[in-house]
Design a protein around this motif. Structure first.
Motif, PDB file in Angstrom:
ATOM      1  N   SER A   1       0.839  -1.198   0.000  1.00  0.00           N
ATOM      2  CA  SER A   1       0.000   0.000   0.000  1.00  0.00           C
ATOM      3  C   SER A   1       0.875   1.248   0.000  1.00  0.00           C
ATOM      4  N   THR A   2       0.260   2.390   0.283  1.00  0.00           N
ATOM      5  CA  THR A   2       0.953   3.679   0.242  1.00  0.00           C
ATOM      6  C   THR A   2       0.814   4.397   1.576  1.00  0.00           C
ATOM      7  N   ALA A   3       1.933   4.895   2.086  1.00  0.00           N
ATOM      8  CA  ALA A   3       1.944   5.722   3.291  1.00  0.00           C
ATOM      9  C   ALA A   3       1.938   7.196   2.886  1.00  0.00           C
TER      10      ALA A   3
ATOM     11  N   ARG B   1     -12.958  -2.293  -2.929  1.00  0.00           N
ATOM     12  CA  ARG B   1     -12.008  -3.311  -3.376  1.00  0.00           C
ATOM     13  C   ARG B   1     -12.739  -4.474  -4.027  1.00  0.00           C
ATOM     14  N   LEU B   2     -11.959  -5.299  -4.742  1.00  0.00           N
ATOM     15  CA  LEU B   2     -12.454  -6.492  -5.409  1.00  0.00           C
ATOM     16  C   LEU B   2     -11.484  -7.622  -5.091  1.00  0.00           C
ATOM     17  N   GLY B   3     -12.016  -8.757  -4.660  1.00  0.00           N
ATOM     18  CA  GLY B   3     -11.131  -9.858  -4.306  1.00  0.00           C
ATOM     19  C   GLY B   3     -11.806 -11.199  -4.412  1.00  0.00           C
ATOM     20  N   GLY B   4     -11.081 -12.219  -3.957  1.00  0.00           N
ATOM     21  CA  GLY B   4     -11.625 -13.563  -4.009  1.00  0.00           C
ATOM     22  C   GLY B   4     -10.953 -14.497  -3.034  1.00  0.00           C
TER      23      GLY B   4
ATOM     24  N   GLU C   1      -4.012  -0.301  -3.598  1.00  0.00           N
ATOM     25  CA  GLU C   1      -3.480  -1.246  -2.625  1.00  0.00           C
ATOM     26  C   GLU C   1      -3.829  -2.660  -3.028  1.00  0.00           C
ATOM     27  N   GLY C   2      -3.130  -3.623  -2.446  1.00  0.00           N
ATOM     28  CA  GLY C   2      -3.418  -5.019  -2.708  1.00  0.00           C
ATOM     29  C   GLY C   2      -2.869  -5.904  -1.618  1.00  0.00           C
TER      30      GLY C   2
END
Length: 205
Positions: A20-22, A155-158, A196-197
């Motif tokens: 991710s990003t800070a 978000r999109l996930g699985g 992010e991921g």
């Protein structure tokens, strides 16, 4: 074909590595020839971070889940002097640390017998800071105050189940929020956005 994810009250728990990003601000002191002084302004910047996250889903119906997660982030860089550096120069070290909590809701659907897809919005609270260490003789160590950020995103996930009780999970998302920072009377505010991921293991409870 997609169908209802599972019976109400079914629960999932995941442990994942994150990217991710800070969003950080700092008023790093500089040497003016006599001593180290601050400018009185804290400049904001974005930097990558990686970390870990624990996430929990509770199915509230056949297709909808409430979810909450908490995580930590970090980054570390060390620069060692080369032959062109001034005599006696030491190394420079930069580190970041952060923590976050997110609450949201997902629509979760089953794909076949062993896979699930989920997507939905959430709200995240994030707090992080940075540390600068000059290890040269007489060098300065400076640690910023905490930057706070409140974001909304989706978000999109699985989940890909390896057995009835555990599997692999992955997701990607985006967010936009408001960040703020205060130090010695200086105040900085801005509206950052980032992607992010994460990937990890998921357990069906």
């Amino acid at each position: 074909m997609a169908g209802a994810a599972d019976a109400p009250k079914t629960k999932f728990l995941s442990l994942a590595l994150t990217s991710s990003t800070a969003d950080i601000a700092a008023d790093v002191p500089v040497f003016n020839g006599t001593t180290f002084v601050q400018s009185g302004y804290a400049s904001a910047y974005a930097h990558s971070e990686w970390g870990g996250k624990l996430e929990y889903w509770n199915m509230m119906g056949p297709e909808y889940a409430f979810n909450v997660s908490g995580g930590i982030g970090t980054f570390s860089e060390e620069d060692k002097p080369g032959t062109a550096a001034a005599a006696g120069s030491g190394s420079f070290k930069y580190t970041q640390s952060s923590w976050n909590i997110r609450v949201g809701g997902d629509r979760m659907l089953s794909v076949g017998e062993k896979s699930y897809i989920f997507f939905g919005p959430g709200v995240e609270y994030w707090s992080g800071k940075a540390k600068f260490e000059d290890k040269s003789p007489g060098g300065l160590t400076y640690e910023s105050k905490n930057t706070t950020r409140i974001s909304v995103g989706a978000r999109l996930g699985g989940h890909m189940m390896v057995s009835p009780k555990w599997g692999v999970t992955a997701q990607v998302g985006t967010k936009i929020g408001h960040a703020s920072y205060k130090e010695e009377g200086a105040e900085t505010t801005w509206w950052p956005s980032s992607m992010e991921g994460n990937v990890g293991l998921v357990f069906k409870l």
